[in-house]
Design a protein around this motif. Structure first.
Motif, short mmCIF file in Angstrom:
data_model
loop_
_atom_site.label_atom_id
_atom_site.label_comp_id
_atom_site.label_asym_id
_atom_site.label_seq_id
_atom_site.Cartn_x
_atom_site.Cartn_y
_atom_site.Cartn_z
N GLY A 34 0.78 -1.23 0.00
CA GLY A 34 0.00 0.00 0.00
C GLY A 34 0.81 1.27 0.00
O GLY A 34 0.37 2.29 -0.56
N PHE A 35 1.98 1.25 0.62
CA PHE A 35 2.75 2.48 0.79
C PHE A 35 4.12 2.43 0.12
O PHE A 35 4.87 3.39 0.18
N HIS A 36 4.46 1.27 -0.49
CA HIS A 36 5.73 1.08 -1.19
C HIS A 36 6.92 1.43 -0.29
O HIS A 36 7.86 2.11 -0.70
N LYS A 37 6.85 0.96 0.95
CA LYS A 37 7.92 1.16 1.94
C LYS A 37 8.36 -0.20 2.47
O LYS A 37 7.57 -1.14 2.55
N THR A 38 9.62 -0.29 2.86
CA THR A 38 10.14 -1.50 3.48
C THR A 38 10.45 -1.19 4.94
O THR A 38 11.23 -0.28 5.22
N VAL A 39 9.84 -1.94 5.84
CA VAL A 39 10.04 -1.75 7.27
C VAL A 39 10.34 -3.13 7.87
O VAL A 39 9.70 -4.12 7.51
N SER A 40 11.31 -3.20 8.78
CA SER A 40 11.63 -4.47 9.41
C SER A 40 10.52 -4.88 10.38
O SER A 40 9.71 -4.05 10.81
N LEU A 41 10.49 -6.16 10.72
CA LEU A 41 9.48 -6.65 11.66
C LEU A 41 9.63 -5.99 13.02
O LEU A 41 8.64 -5.65 13.67
N ALA A 42 10.88 -5.79 13.45
CA ALA A 42 11.11 -5.12 14.74
C ALA A 42 10.62 -3.67 14.68
O ALA A 42 10.03 -3.17 15.64
N GLY A 43 10.84 -3.02 13.55
CA GLY A 43 10.37 -1.65 13.37
C GLY A 43 8.85 -1.56 13.39
O GLY A 43 8.27 -0.63 13.96
N ILE A 44 8.20 -2.54 12.78
CA ILE A 44 6.73 -2.57 12.78
C ILE A 44 6.21 -2.79 14.19
O ILE A 44 5.27 -2.12 14.63
N CYS A 45 6.85 -3.69 14.91
CA CYS A 45 6.45 -3.97 16.30
C CYS A 45 6.57 -2.71 17.15
O CYS A 45 5.66 -2.37 17.91
N GLN A 46 7.68 -2.01 17.04
CA GLN A 46 7.88 -0.78 17.81
C GLN A 46 6.87 0.29 17.41
O GLN A 46 6.31 0.98 18.26
N MET A 47 6.62 0.43 16.11
CA MET A 47 5.67 1.43 15.64
C MET A 47 4.26 1.15 16.17
O MET A 47 3.57 2.05 16.64
N LEU A 48 3.86 -0.11 16.13
CA LEU A 48 2.53 -0.47 16.61
C LEU A 48 2.41 -0.23 18.12
O LEU A 48 1.38 0.25 18.60
N ARG A 49 3.47 -0.57 18.86
CA ARG A 49 3.45 -0.33 20.31
C ARG A 49 3.37 1.16 20.64
O ARG A 49 2.66 1.56 21.55
N ARG A 50 4.11 1.97 19.88
CA ARG A 50 4.07 3.43 20.11
C ARG A 50 2.68 4.01 19.89
O ARG A 50 2.30 4.99 20.52
N HIS A 51 1.93 3.40 19.00
CA HIS A 51 0.60 3.92 18.69
C HIS A 51 -0.51 3.20 19.46
O HIS A 51 -1.69 3.31 19.12
N GLY A 52 -0.13 2.44 20.50
CA GLY A 52 -1.11 1.84 21.39
C GLY A 52 -1.64 0.48 20.98
O GLY A 52 -2.57 -0.03 21.59
N TRP A 53 -1.08 -0.13 19.97
CA TRP A 53 -1.52 -1.46 19.56
C TRP A 53 -0.77 -2.49 20.39
O TRP A 53 0.38 -2.29 20.76
N SER A 54 -1.40 -3.60 20.69
CA SER A 54 -0.74 -4.67 21.43
C SER A 54 -0.99 -5.99 20.72
O SER A 54 -1.95 -6.13 19.96
N HIS A 55 -0.12 -6.96 20.98
CA HIS A 55 -0.35 -8.28 20.39
C HIS A 55 -1.36 -9.03 21.24
O HIS A 55 -1.36 -8.93 22.47
N GLN A 56 -2.25 -9.69 20.59
CA GLN A 56 -3.29 -10.43 21.29
C GLN A 56 -3.46 -11.78 20.61
O GLN A 56 -3.45 -11.86 19.39
#
Length: 101
Positions: A34-56
């Motif tokens: 969708g955004f034509h960007k490459t982000v690492s899995l660790a980066g995605i995890c950190q980004m989601l945590r910063r925005h209040g998302w949690s793993h469930q």
């Protein structure tokens, strides 16, 4: 981030996956498509945590599950299947002694 947050609400099936589970690798693919960007899995995890998302972990309950039938099985059948517990007994202090076996 607002555009990215709208995508998971559509569900994984709307994006071509066969089930309703979001994983980090699926979100990574979604960002790439969708955004034509490459982000690492660790980066995605950190980004989601910063925005209040949690793993469930989803509750894995079958639609066909009959709780009354399961409760009956646990009460009546499981004690017979489980058997009696062995009582612990004192053993030797050394496992290399011949009489240990």
């Amino acid at each position: 981030m607002a555009a990215l947050e709208a995508e998971p609400d559509k569900g994984p099936m709307a994006h071509g996956w066969p089930d309703q589970i979001w994983t980090l690798s699926r979100i990574q693919t979604l960002i790439g498509r969708g955004f034509h960007k490459t982000v690492s899995l660790a980066g995605i995890c950190q980004m989601l945590r910063r925005h209040g998302w949690s793993h469930q972990a989803p509750a894995r309950r079958a639609v066909e599950r009959d709780d009354a039938l399961v409760a009956g099985w646990v009460k009546e059948t499981w004690p017979r299947v489980e058997g009696r517990r062995r009582r612990s007994r004192p053993g030797p202090s050394s496992k290399t002694r011949p009489d240990f076996r």
